[in-house]
Design a protein around this motif. Sequence first.
Motif, short mmCIF file in Angstrom:
data_model
loop_
_atom_site.label_atom_id
_atom_site.label_comp_id
_atom_site.label_asym_id
_atom_site.label_seq_id
_atom_site.Cartn_x
_atom_site.Cartn_y
_atom_site.Cartn_z
N GLU A 17 0.84 -1.20 0.00
CA GLU A 17 0.00 0.00 0.00
C GLU A 17 0.87 1.25 0.00
O GLU A 17 1.69 1.44 0.89
N VAL A 18 0.71 2.08 -1.01
CA VAL A 18 1.56 3.26 -1.19
C VAL A 18 1.46 4.22 -0.01
O VAL A 18 2.48 4.68 0.51
N ASP A 19 0.26 4.53 0.46
CA ASP A 19 0.12 5.48 1.57
C ASP A 19 0.81 4.98 2.83
O ASP A 19 1.45 5.76 3.55
N LEU A 29 11.72 7.77 9.10
CA LEU A 29 13.04 7.94 8.51
C LEU A 29 13.29 9.32 7.91
O LEU A 29 14.35 9.55 7.33
N GLY A 30 12.33 10.21 8.03
CA GLY A 30 12.53 11.58 7.56
C GLY A 30 12.57 11.76 6.06
O GLY A 30 13.08 12.76 5.56
N PHE A 31 12.02 10.80 5.31
CA PHE A 31 11.93 10.95 3.86
C PHE A 31 10.78 11.90 3.54
O PHE A 31 9.87 12.09 4.34
N GLU A 32 10.81 12.48 2.35
CA GLU A 32 9.72 13.33 1.90
C GLU A 32 8.98 12.65 0.76
O GLU A 32 9.57 11.86 0.03
N GLN A 33 7.73 12.97 0.65
CA GLN A 33 6.96 12.50 -0.50
C GLN A 33 7.28 13.42 -1.67
O GLN A 33 7.06 14.62 -1.60
N ARG A 34 7.80 12.86 -2.73
CA ARG A 34 8.16 13.67 -3.90
C ARG A 34 7.12 13.55 -5.01
O ARG A 34 7.03 14.42 -5.87
N PHE A 35 6.36 12.46 -4.97
CA PHE A 35 5.32 12.27 -5.99
C PHE A 35 4.35 11.22 -5.47
O PHE A 35 4.75 10.29 -4.76
N ARG A 36 3.10 11.35 -5.84
CA ARG A 36 2.05 10.39 -5.44
C ARG A 36 0.95 10.50 -6.47
O ARG A 36 0.47 11.58 -6.77
N GLU A 37 0.51 9.35 -7.00
CA GLU A 37 -0.50 9.37 -8.07
C GLU A 37 -1.36 8.13 -8.00
O GLU A 37 -0.84 7.02 -7.88
N PRO A 38 -2.66 8.25 -8.12
CA PRO A 38 -3.45 9.48 -8.04
C PRO A 38 -3.57 9.92 -6.57
O PRO A 38 -3.12 9.23 -5.67
N GLU A 39 -4.19 11.04 -6.35
CA GLU A 39 -4.31 11.58 -4.99
C GLU A 39 -5.11 10.63 -4.08
O GLU A 39 -4.74 10.39 -2.94
N GLU A 40 -6.20 10.11 -4.58
CA GLU A 40 -7.02 9.13 -3.83
C GLU A 40 -6.55 7.72 -4.17
O GLU A 40 -6.41 7.38 -5.34
N SER A 41 -6.31 6.91 -3.17
CA SER A 41 -5.87 5.52 -3.37
C SER A 41 -4.71 5.42 -4.37
O SER A 41 -4.82 4.79 -5.41
N PRO A 42 -3.57 6.01 -4.06
CA PRO A 42 -2.45 6.02 -5.01
C PRO A 42 -1.89 4.62 -5.26
O PRO A 42 -1.89 3.77 -4.38
N PHE A 43 -1.40 4.41 -6.48
CA PHE A 43 -0.75 3.16 -6.84
C PHE A 43 0.74 3.37 -7.13
O PHE A 43 1.47 2.42 -7.33
N PHE A 44 1.19 4.64 -7.14
CA PHE A 44 2.59 4.93 -7.41
C PHE A 44 3.03 6.14 -6.60
O PHE A 44 2.26 7.07 -6.37
N GLY A 45 4.27 6.10 -6.16
CA GLY A 45 4.82 7.23 -5.43
C GLY A 45 6.33 7.25 -5.50
O GLY A 45 6.97 6.26 -5.87
#
Length: 129
Positions: A17-19, A29-45
């Motif tokens: 699960e991406v989220d 771990l202090g990582f940042e989210q740089r990309f997430r797609e789509p906004e609802e129920s994302p399948f890639f990040g």
Amino acid sequence: MTRPTTTAISPCFIVSEVDQTIAFYRDKLGFEQRFREPEESPFFGIIGRDGAQILIKSDREVSPLPNHKRHRYMRWDAFVYAPDPDALAAEFIDHGAEFSIPLKDTHDGLRGFEITDPDGYVLFFGRPR
């Protein structure tokens, strides 16, 4: 002639699960989210911290398969170079991260620690001694 350089590599992890994965890497771990797609129920990040970056993808028909499940001697899914693993370990502890292998000098000349993410991927954070 100057040789062209590379500055980073980004492994791709299949996750359940991406989220959930984004939350773990961000909060512990202090990582940042740089990309997430789509906004609802994302399948890639894409998550990252400094030059370290991981692409994450979920697919209901494909389960995560960390290296150690394929071969017992291939524990790590990623080596994250950390010039000061002691300071990084202290920061991670402050954020509630749990190590699967604590900070130590290894028998093969490294200093670092291991963290296992929610899908079982093992990351070594460290450097040569």
